[in-house]
Write an enzyme that holds these catalytic residues in place. Structure first.
Site, PDB file in Angstrom:
ATOM      1  CG  ASN A   9      -2.248  -4.112  -2.229  1.00 35.72           C
ATOM      2  OD1 ASN A   9      -1.532  -4.818  -1.516  1.00 35.72           O
ATOM      3  ND2 ASN A   9      -2.357  -4.289  -3.539  1.00 35.72           N
ATOM      4  CE  LYS A  11       0.183  -2.164  -5.039  1.00 35.32           C
ATOM      5  NZ  LYS A  11       0.328  -1.523  -6.343  1.00 35.32           N
ATOM      6  CG  HIS A  94      -3.141  -6.247  -7.223  1.00 37.57           C
ATOM      7  ND1 HIS A  94      -2.102  -5.859  -8.031  1.00 37.57           N
ATOM      8  CD2 HIS A  94      -3.596  -5.138  -6.616  1.00 37.57           C
ATOM      9  CE1 HIS A  94      -1.932  -4.545  -7.899  1.00 37.57           C
ATOM     10  NE2 HIS A  94      -2.826  -4.079  -7.055  1.00 37.57           N
ATOM     11  CD  GLU A  96       1.234  -4.504  -8.138  1.00 38.19           C
ATOM     12  OE1 GLU A  96       1.264  -4.995  -7.000  1.00 38.19           O
ATOM     13  OE2 GLU A  96       1.100  -3.279  -8.344  1.00 38.19           O
ATOM     14  CD  GLU A 166      -6.110  -1.817  -7.676  1.00 38.90           C
ATOM     15  OE1 GLU A 166      -5.943  -1.009  -6.755  1.00 38.90           O
ATOM     16  OE2 GLU A 166      -5.354  -2.776  -7.884  1.00 38.90           O
ATOM     17  N   GLY A 172       0.640   2.822  -9.450  1.00 33.44           N
ATOM     18  CA  GLY A 172       2.024   3.162  -9.125  1.00 33.44           C
ATOM     19  C   GLY A 172       2.671   4.124 -10.107  1.00 33.44           C
ATOM     20  CB  SER A 212      -2.036   7.070  -8.884  1.00 35.72           C
ATOM     21  OG  SER A 212      -0.973   6.329  -9.458  1.00 35.72           O
TER      22      SER A 212
HETATM   23  P1  13P Z   1      -0.984   2.722  -6.112  1.00 43.37           P
HETATM   24  O1  13P Z   1      -1.960   3.386  -5.184  1.00 43.37           O
HETATM   25  O2  13P Z   1       0.411   2.673  -5.584  1.00 43.37           O
HETATM   26  O3  13P Z   1      -1.088   3.233  -7.503  1.00 43.37           O
HETATM   27  O4  13P Z   1      -1.434   1.172  -6.172  1.00 43.37           O
HETATM   28  C1  13P Z   1      -2.743   0.882  -6.404  1.00 43.37           C
HETATM   29  C2  13P Z   1      -2.933  -0.555  -6.181  1.00 43.37           C
HETATM   30  O5  13P Z   1      -2.455  -1.370  -6.934  1.00 43.37           O
HETATM   31  C3  13P Z   1      -3.706  -0.974  -5.011  1.00 43.37           C
HETATM   32  O6  13P Z   1      -3.990  -2.321  -5.064  1.00 43.37           O
END
Ligand code: 13P
Length: 248
Positions: A9, A11, A94, A96, A166, A172, A212
């Site tokens: 992803n 982002k 997601h 976010e 997640e 992150g 992560s």
């Molecule tokens: P990270 O791998 O940066 O923690 O992000 C995970 C994520 O949100 C994947 O959709």
């Protein structure tokens, strides 16, 4: 037989030029992958990515889709628009999106239905906040999110869905769920799916872990019996790192 699925992803990262470069670097490193390999890129990079992955085993994904086929929805993208660009997967719900853009279980459900009805495969994200985990509410939250996302979707629809677990506190932050915690929560998710669709369908469903996940912890996570893949943020932005996860 279900096949593990590792999806990046990206982002809100990478311009067109950077997309071209990253995929060019990535393709030879993942060409022998046993799992399905997907890159979920920003909308503006889809066409570039589509060209760059031609002739490789990398599949194309987007990061959201609207529930309506078309219309007055400024800033949104329809399933048909994605299909035209040969998008195969789309991330929906997601954390976010839920946290910063008001996405709810109902909107996640509507987007998921639109995606699968149009022939896309949906990567539906669920996961608890840190406060929820600390209050012992993880199971309650993920089951609510799963039930909400799958409302009105039948067994044949479920076949086009991947769930990504997640935990929000692991995204992150460099703080990964332990392999056991991730496995346990995914087992809870699978049990909820079993209640809705039965044993066979639940067993066939692929459930990814995300948060992560990186070159260092991928093999331990992927060794867990309930974990069928990963949704990778930060570590998907560098070819070498992402390839290490893919080749866990
Ligand atoms: P990270 O791998 O940066 O923690 O992000 C995970 C994520 O949100 C994947 O959709």
């Amino acid at each position: 037989m279900k096949r593990d699925i590792i999806a990046g992803n990206w982002k809100m990262n990478k311009t067109n030029a950077e997309t071209k470069e990253l995929i060019k670097e990535l393709a030879p490193l993942v060409k022998d992958a046993k799992c399905e390999v997907v890159v979920c890129v920003p909308f503006t990079d889809l066409d570039t990515a589509r060209r760059a992955i031609r002739g490789t085993n990398i599949k194309l994904g987007a990061q959201n889709v609207h529930w309506a086929p078309k219309g007055a929805y400024t800033g949104e993208i329809s399933a048909e628009m994605l299909k035209e660009l040969k998008v195969e997967y789309v991330i929906i719900g997601h954390s976010e999106r839920r946290q910063y853009f008001g996405e709810t279980d109902a909107s996640v459900n509507a987007r998921t239905k639109a995606a699968i009805n149009a022939g896309l495969k949906a990567i539906v994200c669920v996961g608890e906040l840190l406060e929820e985990r600390e209050a012992g509410k993880t199971a309650e939250v993920v089951v609510r999110q799963v039930n909400g996302a799958l409302q009105g979707i039948d067994k044949s629809g479920l076949k086009k869905i991947v769930i990504a677990y997640e935990p929000v506190w692991a995204i992150g932050t460099g703080r990964t769920a332990t392999a056991k915690d991730a496995n346990d929560t995914i087992a809870i998710i699978r049990k909820a799916v079993r209640k809705l669709y039965g044993k066979t369908a639940a067993r066939a469903l692929r459930i990814q872990y995300g948060g992560s996940m990186n070159a260092k912890n991928a093999s331990e996570l992927m060794a867990m019996p309930e974990i069928d893949g990963g949704l990778i943020g930060g570590a998907s932005l560098k070819a070498e790192d992402f390839a290490k996860v893919v080749n866990y």
